[in-house]
Motif scaffolding. Sequence first.
Motif, PDB file in Angstrom:
ATOM      1  N   LEU A 113      37.679  13.702  43.867  1.00 35.07           N
ATOM      2  CA  LEU A 113      38.547  14.122  44.968  1.00 35.07           C
ATOM      3  C   LEU A 113      39.617  15.089  44.474  1.00 35.07           C
ATOM      4  N   ALA A 114      40.127  14.859  43.273  1.00 33.83           N
ATOM      5  CA  ALA A 114      41.121  15.778  42.715  1.00 33.83           C
ATOM      6  C   ALA A 114      40.502  17.153  42.485  1.00 33.83           C
ATOM      7  N   TRP A 115      39.244  17.195  42.022  1.00 35.34           N
ATOM      8  CA  TRP A 115      38.561  18.486  41.850  1.00 35.34           C
ATOM      9  C   TRP A 115      38.403  19.178  43.198  1.00 35.34           C
ATOM     10  N   LEU A 116      38.039  18.407  44.232  1.00 38.10           N
ATOM     11  CA  LEU A 116      37.886  18.968  45.571  1.00 38.10           C
ATOM     12  C   LEU A 116      39.199  19.570  46.059  1.00 38.10           C
ATOM     13  N   VAL A 117      40.285  18.845  45.880  1.00 38.45           N
ATOM     14  CA  VAL A 117      41.591  19.339  46.309  1.00 38.45           C
ATOM     15  C   VAL A 117      41.946  20.622  45.565  1.00 38.45           C
ATOM     16  N   GLY A 118      41.650  20.661  44.262  1.00 38.75           N
ATOM     17  CA  GLY A 118      41.932  21.871  43.490  1.00 38.75           C
ATOM     18  C   GLY A 118      41.128  23.063  43.976  1.00 38.75           C
ATOM     19  N   ALA A 119      39.842  22.842  44.305  1.00 39.93           N
ATOM     20  CA  ALA A 119      39.015  23.937  44.806  1.00 39.93           C
ATOM     21  C   ALA A 119      39.547  24.465  46.128  1.00 39.93           C
ATOM     22  N   LEU A 120      40.091  23.586  46.947  1.00 42.39           N
ATOM     23  CA  LEU A 120      40.606  23.999  48.250  1.00 42.39           C
ATOM     24  C   LEU A 120      41.901  24.800  48.141  1.00 42.39           C
ATOM     25  N   GLU A 121      42.495  24.819  46.967  1.00 44.40           N
ATOM     26  CA  GLU A 121      43.708  25.603  46.756  1.00 44.40           C
ATOM     27  C   GLU A 121      43.406  27.031  46.302  1.00 44.40           C
ATOM     28  N   ALA A 122      42.114  27.392  46.258  1.00 41.22           N
ATOM     29  CA  ALA A 122      41.729  28.734  45.808  1.00 41.22           C
ATOM     30  C   ALA A 122      42.369  29.805  46.680  1.00 41.22           C
ATOM     31  N   ARG A 123      42.793  30.879  46.055  1.00 43.17           N
ATOM     32  CA  ARG A 123      43.380  32.007  46.760  1.00 43.17           C
ATOM     33  C   ARG A 123      42.420  33.192  46.696  1.00 43.17           C
ATOM     34  N   PRO A 124      42.323  33.970  47.768  1.00 38.65           N
ATOM     35  CA  PRO A 124      41.357  35.081  47.779  1.00 38.65           C
ATOM     36  C   PRO A 124      41.743  36.192  46.814  1.00 38.65           C
ATOM     37  N   SER A 125      40.723  36.791  46.209  1.00 33.82           N
ATOM     38  CA  SER A 125      40.897  38.012  45.426  1.00 33.82           C
ATOM     39  C   SER A 125      40.580  39.173  46.354  1.00 33.82           C
ATOM     40  N   MET A 126      41.589  39.962  46.683  1.00 31.49           N
ATOM     41  CA  MET A 126      41.431  41.003  47.692  1.00 31.49           C
ATOM     42  C   MET A 126      40.969  42.316  47.051  1.00 31.49           C
ATOM     43  N   ALA A 127      40.054  42.994  47.732  1.00 32.56           N
ATOM     44  CA  ALA A 127      39.590  44.294  47.266  1.00 32.56           C
ATOM     45  C   ALA A 127      40.718  45.320  47.390  1.00 32.56           C
ATOM     46  N   PRO A 128      40.809  46.270  46.461  1.00 32.40           N
ATOM     47  CA  PRO A 128      41.842  47.316  46.572  1.00 32.40           C
ATOM     48  C   PRO A 128      41.691  48.091  47.877  1.00 32.40           C
ATOM     49  N   ASP A 129      42.826  48.589  48.380  1.00 30.80           N
ATOM     50  CA  ASP A 129      42.785  49.365  49.617  1.00 30.80           C
ATOM     51  C   ASP A 129      42.094  50.717  49.412  1.00 30.80           C
ATOM     52  N   GLU A 130      42.245  51.281  48.213  1.00 27.81           N
ATOM     53  CA  GLU A 130      41.635  52.586  48.002  1.00 27.81           C
ATOM     54  C   GLU A 130      40.108  52.449  47.893  1.00 27.81           C
ATOM     55  N   ALA A 131      39.425  53.537  48.130  1.00 24.87           N
ATOM     56  CA  ALA A 131      37.968  53.525  48.091  1.00 24.87           C
ATOM     57  C   ALA A 131      37.470  53.181  46.692  1.00 24.87           C
ATOM     58  N   ALA A 132      36.352  52.457  46.660  1.00 28.19           N
ATOM     59  CA  ALA A 132      35.735  52.146  45.376  1.00 28.19           C
ATOM     60  C   ALA A 132      35.141  53.414  44.771  1.00 28.19           C
ATOM     61  N   GLN A 133      35.027  53.429  43.445  1.00 30.75           N
ATOM     62  CA  GLN A 133      34.375  54.563  42.800  1.00 30.75           C
ATOM     63  C   GLN A 133      32.916  54.632  43.231  1.00 30.75           C
TER      64      GLN A 133
END
Length: 250
Positions: A113-133
């Motif tokens: 359950l502690a592992w589950l709670v930790g996974a639920l705290e994940a924060r998104p990694s956002m793509a840069p606003d500028e265009a990809a190469q």
Amino acid sequence: MTPLDELCQIPFHEAEAPARARILSRLADTELFAALVAEPPDDRAELRIFDLPDGPVALACDGEDRLADFLGGPVAYVALPGRVLAAALASEGRGLLVNPGHASQLMLDAGMLAWLVGALEARPSMAPDEAAQSLSAPAPDAVALLAEPLAQRLADMAGLVPRMALVAAQWRDGRRNHALLLDGVDPAHEAAIAKALAELLAFLPELPGGVDIGFAARDLPRGALILEPPPPPSAPEPARRDPKAPPRLR
């Protein structure tokens, strides 16, 4: 069959790690009915705790009828999301028994359950606003890993995400990874949708470089994995009376 049952075609404790992770992800978003000692007199409820050889556990089911059937009659319960129940029990060092006697029976100790709670705290990694190469088709192993879980999460968010695409990306800072690009999302919902996707990714094996999430419009490459929500179910046709049938009398 409940959504948890459908994920447990192989029993949870016999399944491979990715399958177990998907089951736990679904559990977090499922409304659970947890047995109480008695009807609470106010807004404080006392969970019924069972002392088992592996430690104390609470009991919960994904339907109140299942809970009553297991305990042999009416029972006081509290209904709450699995993520909330998991956090409360993990903080007290207690485990959770879910759906005993059904396909989705789970015995989760406090560590799980502690592992589950930790996974639920994940924060998104956002793509840069500028265009990809450059953007290209996703790697086959990424498609194999993500296609089905993403389709399920997209169905959960019906009406919020018109289209989602998985691509491989190379960014101008030299990074290479994969990206989830979403079109047509209301800006007011972007943060919540990104968090929901980050949670899903946290339950799956990590891909090299990770997976960024982006909402900016981009030209998709050939071979991108494009996912769209299923169409809404069609309304049933109204029943038509047989014109040769005798008249109905009142």
